[in-house]
Design a protein around this motif. Structure first.
Motif, PDB file in Angstrom:
ATOM      1  N   CYS A 125      95.560 -31.472  13.995  1.00 24.40           N
ATOM      2  CA  CYS A 125      95.413 -32.926  14.053  1.00 24.40           C
ATOM      3  C   CYS A 125      96.469 -33.547  14.965  1.00 24.40           C
ATOM      4  N   GLU A 126      96.031 -34.456  15.819  1.00 27.03           N
ATOM      5  CA  GLU A 126      96.943 -35.159  16.720  1.00 27.03           C
ATOM      6  C   GLU A 126      97.081 -36.631  16.363  1.00 27.03           C
ATOM      7  N   SER A 127      96.226 -37.128  15.535  1.00 22.97           N
ATOM      8  CA  SER A 127      96.231 -38.544  15.164  1.00 22.97           C
ATOM      9  C   SER A 127      97.306 -38.815  14.114  1.00 22.97           C
ATOM     10  N   ARG A 128      98.196 -39.749  14.406  1.00 22.27           N
ATOM     11  CA  ARG A 128      99.251 -40.120  13.456  1.00 22.27           C
ATOM     12  C   ARG A 128      98.632 -40.634  12.162  1.00 22.27           C
ATOM     13  N   GLU A 129      97.565 -41.384  12.287  1.00 23.83           N
ATOM     14  CA  GLU A 129      96.872 -41.933  11.122  1.00 23.83           C
ATOM     15  C   GLU A 129      96.369 -40.818  10.203  1.00 23.83           C
ATOM     16  N   MET A 130      95.760 -39.813  10.808  1.00 24.53           N
ATOM     17  CA  MET A 130      95.252 -38.684  10.024  1.00 24.53           C
ATOM     18  C   MET A 130      96.398 -37.878   9.431  1.00 24.53           C
ATOM     19  N   LEU A 131      97.438 -37.636  10.215  1.00 24.92           N
ATOM     20  CA  LEU A 131      98.575 -36.859   9.717  1.00 24.92           C
ATOM     21  C   LEU A 131      99.252 -37.556   8.542  1.00 24.92           C
ATOM     22  N   ASP A 132      99.443 -38.873   8.657  1.00 24.47           N
ATOM     23  CA  ASP A 132     100.035 -39.624   7.548  1.00 24.47           C
ATOM     24  C   ASP A 132      99.144 -39.539   6.311  1.00 24.47           C
ATOM     25  N   GLY A 133      97.846 -39.648   6.524  1.00 23.17           N
ATOM     26  CA  GLY A 133      96.906 -39.537   5.417  1.00 23.17           C
ATOM     27  C   GLY A 133      96.936 -38.161   4.781  1.00 23.17           C
ATOM     28  N   LEU A 134      97.024 -37.130   5.598  1.00 22.98           N
ATOM     29  CA  LEU A 134      97.064 -35.762   5.076  1.00 22.98           C
ATOM     30  C   LEU A 134      98.329 -35.509   4.266  1.00 22.98           C
ATOM     31  N   VAL A 135      99.442 -36.094   4.685  1.00 23.45           N
ATOM     32  CA  VAL A 135     100.687 -35.967   3.914  1.00 23.45           C
ATOM     33  C   VAL A 135     100.512 -36.631   2.550  1.00 23.45           C
ATOM     34  N   ALA A 136      99.950 -37.834   2.544  1.00 20.07           N
ATOM     35  CA  ALA A 136      99.734 -38.555   1.282  1.00 20.07           C
ATOM     36  C   ALA A 136      98.773 -37.791   0.374  1.00 20.07           C
ATOM     37  N   ILE A 137      97.727 -37.243   0.955  1.00 18.08           N
ATOM     38  CA  ILE A 137      96.747 -36.473   0.182  1.00 18.08           C
ATOM     39  C   ILE A 137      97.414 -35.257  -0.445  1.00 18.08           C
ATOM     40  N   ASP A 138      98.249 -34.574   0.322  1.00  9.51           N
ATOM     41  CA  ASP A 138      98.923 -33.388  -0.193  1.00  9.51           C
ATOM     42  C   ASP A 138      99.846 -33.742  -1.358  1.00  9.51           C
ATOM     43  N   GLU A 139     100.512 -34.872  -1.262  1.00  8.25           N
ATOM     44  CA  GLU A 139     101.372 -35.316  -2.367  1.00  8.25           C
ATOM     45  C   GLU A 139     100.540 -35.594  -3.620  1.00  8.25           C
ATOM     46  N   LEU A 140      99.397 -36.243  -3.446  1.00  7.09           N
ATOM     47  CA  LEU A 140      98.527 -36.547  -4.583  1.00  7.09           C
ATOM     48  C   LEU A 140      97.976 -35.269  -5.212  1.00  7.09           C
ATOM     49  N   VAL A 141      97.540 -34.343  -4.383  1.00  5.16           N
ATOM     50  CA  VAL A 141      97.015 -33.076  -4.904  1.00  5.16           C
ATOM     51  C   VAL A 141      98.128 -32.309  -5.613  1.00  5.16           C
ATOM     52  N   GLY A 142      99.318 -32.305  -5.032  1.00  3.08           N
ATOM     53  CA  GLY A 142     100.453 -31.621  -5.650  1.00  3.08           C
ATOM     54  C   GLY A 142     100.802 -32.187  -7.017  1.00  3.08           C
ATOM     55  N   ALA A 143     100.528 -33.476  -7.202  1.00  2.00           N
ATOM     56  CA  ALA A 143     100.788 -34.137  -8.486  1.00  2.00           C
ATOM     57  C   ALA A 143      99.555 -34.104  -9.393  1.00  2.00           C
ATOM     58  N   THR A 144      98.557 -33.329  -9.025  1.00  2.00           N
ATOM     59  CA  THR A 144      97.261 -33.213  -9.726  1.00  2.00           C
ATOM     60  C   THR A 144      96.581 -34.567  -9.913  1.00  2.00           C
ATOM     61  N   ARG A 145      96.774 -35.454  -8.973  1.00  3.41           N
ATOM     62  CA  ARG A 145      96.105 -36.758  -8.986  1.00  3.41           C
ATOM     63  C   ARG A 145      94.886 -36.655  -8.059  1.00  3.41           C
ATOM     64  N   TYR A 146      93.940 -35.833  -8.485  1.00  2.00           N
ATOM     65  CA  TYR A 146      92.798 -35.485  -7.651  1.00  2.00           C
ATOM     66  C   TYR A 146      91.901 -36.676  -7.339  1.00  2.00           C
ATOM     67  N   PHE A 147      91.680 -37.539  -8.316  1.00  2.00           N
ATOM     68  CA  PHE A 147      90.805 -38.688  -8.078  1.00  2.00           C
ATOM     69  C   PHE A 147      91.384 -39.577  -6.985  1.00  2.00           C
ATOM     70  N   GLU A 148      92.687 -39.845  -7.060  1.00  2.00           N
ATOM     71  CA  GLU A 148      93.333 -40.658  -6.033  1.00  2.00           C
ATOM     72  C   GLU A 148      93.295 -39.955  -4.678  1.00  2.00           C
ATOM     73  N   ALA A 149      93.433 -38.630  -4.691  1.00  2.00           N
ATOM     74  CA  ALA A 149      93.342 -37.864  -3.442  1.00  2.00           C
ATOM     75  C   ALA A 149      91.948 -37.996  -2.836  1.00  2.00           C
ATOM     76  N   LEU A 150      90.922 -37.953  -3.682  1.00  2.00           N
ATOM     77  CA  LEU A 150      89.555 -38.115  -3.181  1.00  2.00           C
ATOM     78  C   LEU A 150      89.366 -39.495  -2.556  1.00  2.00           C
ATOM     79  N   LYS A 151      89.915 -40.514  -3.184  1.00  2.00           N
ATOM     80  CA  LYS A 151      89.819 -41.864  -2.617  1.00  2.00           C
ATOM     81  C   LYS A 151      90.499 -41.922  -1.258  1.00  2.00           C
ATOM     82  N   ARG A 152      91.646 -41.291  -1.147  1.00  5.12           N
ATOM     83  CA  ARG A 152      92.384 -41.298   0.126  1.00  5.12           C
ATOM     84  C   ARG A 152      91.618 -40.527   1.199  1.00  5.12           C
ATOM     85  N   ILE A 153      91.016 -39.420   0.808  1.00  2.01           N
ATOM     86  CA  ILE A 153      90.214 -38.644   1.763  1.00  2.01           C
ATOM     87  C   ILE A 153      89.022 -39.472   2.228  1.00  2.01           C
ATOM     88  N   ARG A 154      88.321 -40.123   1.289  1.00  4.22           N
ATOM     89  CA  ARG A 154      87.176 -40.965   1.671  1.00  4.22           C
ATOM     90  C   ARG A 154      87.599 -42.062   2.641  1.00  4.22           C
TER      91      ARG A 154
END
Length: 136
Positions: free
Chosen positions: A85-114
């Protein structure tokens, strides 16, 4: 949290699938992981990298007692996305998603992915992106 379901609709709660036979309201009085039928992505719809990531996290949410395989797949897929990924927007989103998944906050991660689906679509279409993150 109160959820209204129509006759024949399904809801996935902590790995269990419930189908109601009539219109009903359900109140969830404690912290549970759930998905409504309309939020479920079928494997055949996971046609892009972000949709595949959504599908993997969805598996983790739908089967919380056995996330080992899905978690390993998530780690591989997420790392591959970050690597290309080269997009800063996508990279920032992927970092946030990884934090949510790491905290087992899967529903919030799905919202962020959508929320990243339009960004991904714009990238795939070759359009510059400036789309803010919003909950889907």
């Amino acid at each position: 949290m109160k959820i209204s379901l129509r006759a024949g609709e399904r809801i996935y709660i902590n790995g269990a699938v419930l189908r109601v036979d009539r219109k009903v309201s359900v109140e969830l009085v404690n912290d549970v992981m759930f998905l409504l039928e309309g939020q479920i992505m079928q494997a055949s719809d996971a046609t892009t990298a972000m949709r595949q990531l959504y599908f993997i996290v969805q598996l983790m949410l739908m089967n919380p007692t056995d996330v080992r395989d899905a978690s390993a797949l998530y780690g591989q897929h997420h790392a591959a996305l970050v690597a290309v990924c080269e997009s800063r927007e996508m990279l920032d989103g992927l970092v946030a998603i990884d934090e949510l998944v790491g905290a087992t906050r899967y529903f919030e991660a799905l919202k962020r992915i959508r929320a990243l689906f339009p960004v991904e679509q714009a990238i795939l279409a070759g359009v510059a992106t400036d789309i803010p993150f919003e909950a889907a």
